[in-house]
Motif scaffolding. Sequence first.
Motif, mmCIF file in Angstrom:
data_model
loop_
_atom_site.group_PDB
_atom_site.id
_atom_site.type_symbol
_atom_site.label_atom_id
_atom_site.label_comp_id
_atom_site.label_asym_id
_atom_site.label_seq_id
_atom_site.Cartn_x
_atom_site.Cartn_y
_atom_site.Cartn_z
ATOM 1 N N TRP A 80 33.171 51.096 27.319
ATOM 2 C CA TRP A 80 31.981 51.901 27.563
ATOM 3 C C TRP A 80 30.856 51.017 28.093
ATOM 4 O O TRP A 80 30.844 49.806 27.871
ATOM 5 C CB TRP A 80 31.527 52.578 26.268
ATOM 6 N N GLU A 81 29.917 51.653 28.779
ATOM 7 C CA GLU A 81 28.714 50.975 29.244
ATOM 8 C C GLU A 81 27.501 51.770 28.776
ATOM 9 O O GLU A 81 27.572 52.992 28.604
ATOM 10 C CB GLU A 81 28.720 50.850 30.775
ATOM 11 N N ARG A 82 26.387 51.085 28.599
ATOM 12 C CA ARG A 82 25.176 51.721 28.069
ATOM 13 C C ARG A 82 24.093 51.767 29.124
ATOM 14 O O ARG A 82 23.822 50.763 29.787
ATOM 15 C CB ARG A 82 24.674 50.977 26.830
ATOM 16 N N TRP A 83 23.475 52.927 29.250
ATOM 17 C CA TRP A 83 22.305 53.087 30.126
ATOM 18 C C TRP A 83 21.065 53.206 29.265
ATOM 19 O O TRP A 83 21.064 53.889 28.238
ATOM 20 C CB TRP A 83 22.457 54.342 30.986
ATOM 21 N N ARG A 84 19.997 52.521 29.675
ATOM 22 C CA ARG A 84 18.706 52.613 28.989
ATOM 23 C C ARG A 84 17.632 52.964 30.006
ATOM 24 O O ARG A 84 17.613 52.426 31.123
ATOM 25 C CB ARG A 84 18.331 51.275 28.330
ATOM 26 N N ALA A 85 16.714 53.840 29.611
ATOM 27 C CA ALA A 85 15.562 54.141 30.455
ATOM 28 C C ALA A 85 14.617 52.946 30.465
ATOM 29 O O ALA A 85 14.540 52.195 29.486
ATOM 30 C CB ALA A 85 14.841 55.380 29.938
ATOM 31 N N ALA A 96 33.142 53.160 30.982
ATOM 32 C CA ALA A 96 33.037 52.095 31.985
ATOM 33 C C ALA A 96 33.766 52.511 33.253
ATOM 34 O O ALA A 96 34.829 53.132 33.208
ATOM 35 C CB ALA A 96 33.635 50.802 31.439
ATOM 36 N N GLY A 97 33.168 52.173 34.380
ATOM 37 C CA GLY A 97 33.770 52.490 35.662
ATOM 38 C C GLY A 97 33.219 53.742 36.306
ATOM 39 O O GLY A 97 33.450 53.969 37.492
ATOM 40 N N ALA A 113 26.169 60.258 35.752
ATOM 41 C CA ALA A 113 27.301 59.337 35.679
ATOM 42 C C ALA A 113 28.545 60.127 36.047
ATOM 43 O O ALA A 113 28.827 61.170 35.452
ATOM 44 C CB ALA A 113 27.437 58.748 34.282
ATOM 45 N N LEU A 114 29.279 59.649 37.058
ATOM 46 C CA LEU A 114 30.400 60.409 37.601
ATOM 47 C C LEU A 114 31.698 59.639 37.492
ATOM 48 O O LEU A 114 31.785 58.491 37.924
ATOM 49 C CB LEU A 114 30.157 60.745 39.080
ATOM 50 N N ARG A 115 32.697 60.286 36.950
ATOM 51 C CA ARG A 115 34.060 59.791 37.067
ATOM 52 C C ARG A 115 34.635 60.258 38.393
ATOM 53 O O ARG A 115 35.382 59.568 39.050
ATOM 54 C CB ARG A 115 34.908 60.295 35.897
ATOM 55 N N ILE A 228 30.119 61.052 24.410
ATOM 56 C CA ILE A 228 28.989 60.817 25.316
ATOM 57 C C ILE A 228 27.728 61.465 24.763
ATOM 58 O O ILE A 228 26.670 60.825 24.641
ATOM 59 C CB ILE A 228 29.301 61.348 26.724
ATOM 60 N N ILE A 229 27.819 62.749 24.425
ATOM 61 C CA ILE A 229 26.640 63.459 23.925
ATOM 62 C C ILE A 229 26.169 62.857 22.604
ATOM 63 O O ILE A 229 24.967 62.686 22.367
ATOM 64 C CB ILE A 229 26.958 64.957 23.779
ATOM 65 N N GLY A 230 27.117 62.505 21.743
ATOM 66 C CA GLY A 230 26.748 61.931 20.439
ATOM 67 C C GLY A 230 26.153 60.544 20.525
ATOM 68 O O GLY A 230 25.603 60.052 19.538
#
Length: 238
Positions: A80-85, A96-97, A113-115, A228-230
């Motif tokens: 997984w990867e993390r996005w922060r504002a 991830a990816g 974020a798109l697969r 993802i939502i959690g």
Amino acid sequence: MSGSQANGDATAVRGTGDRSGHSWEGVAAPHPGIRDPRSRRPGQWAPLTDAIIISIAAMLVFISIWAAHSSSPFGRPRSWERWRADDVPVSVWYPAGWRVIESGRAAERELVALRSEWVRMHLIVAEQEAGFQAAALRYDTLEMAHRSASWRWEVIFGEISEGQPGRTVIGGRPAVWSQFSFDTGFLTAGEPMTGYRATVASPQALVLVAVVAPRRYWERFRPTALDIIGSVRIGAAG
């Protein structure tokens, strides 16, 4: 041999040959330099062979593109990867990816974020307005905000059908969630789509998040959508 006979023979040779003085009478082949249209250079394919090769290559390209877009996107993510504002304490994890696109202005920003074109996550971060901060932390007010936000998702996905909202807690914050579906719009991939969306509140921000996938894959994708939502975090709870 007389001179006149020699001249006559020479004339005969010149009249039936080329500049080299050679005669090509009786030879069942084109004059050198004139290519028989039925002939091929060494290593050259016949036109039919060229057509077959091109058709096979085009078919392989089509199959590769279609497989990339229509293959089951599941299995659980390996990492997984993390996005922060940048300016609001909001974050979310995604597989991830996946390709990430950010947009928006200071008071509101959006993450996608798109697969693939059809398996995707949208996150909208809106800073809380004064006077709404405390009220948003109550479930009744949050349910109203969740319902009223449906128009935002219809702008993105098209007309949606939705179940009754439920109350939950995400990252220590009160949240309301619902399952929805849509059958029209450019993100349908020619088939029905299903997704979860949630509205999460804190004094700092109101976060709207939605994750969608083709309906035929939904049961396999649902655990990833819930993860993802959690993973949404706002402020100190993050």
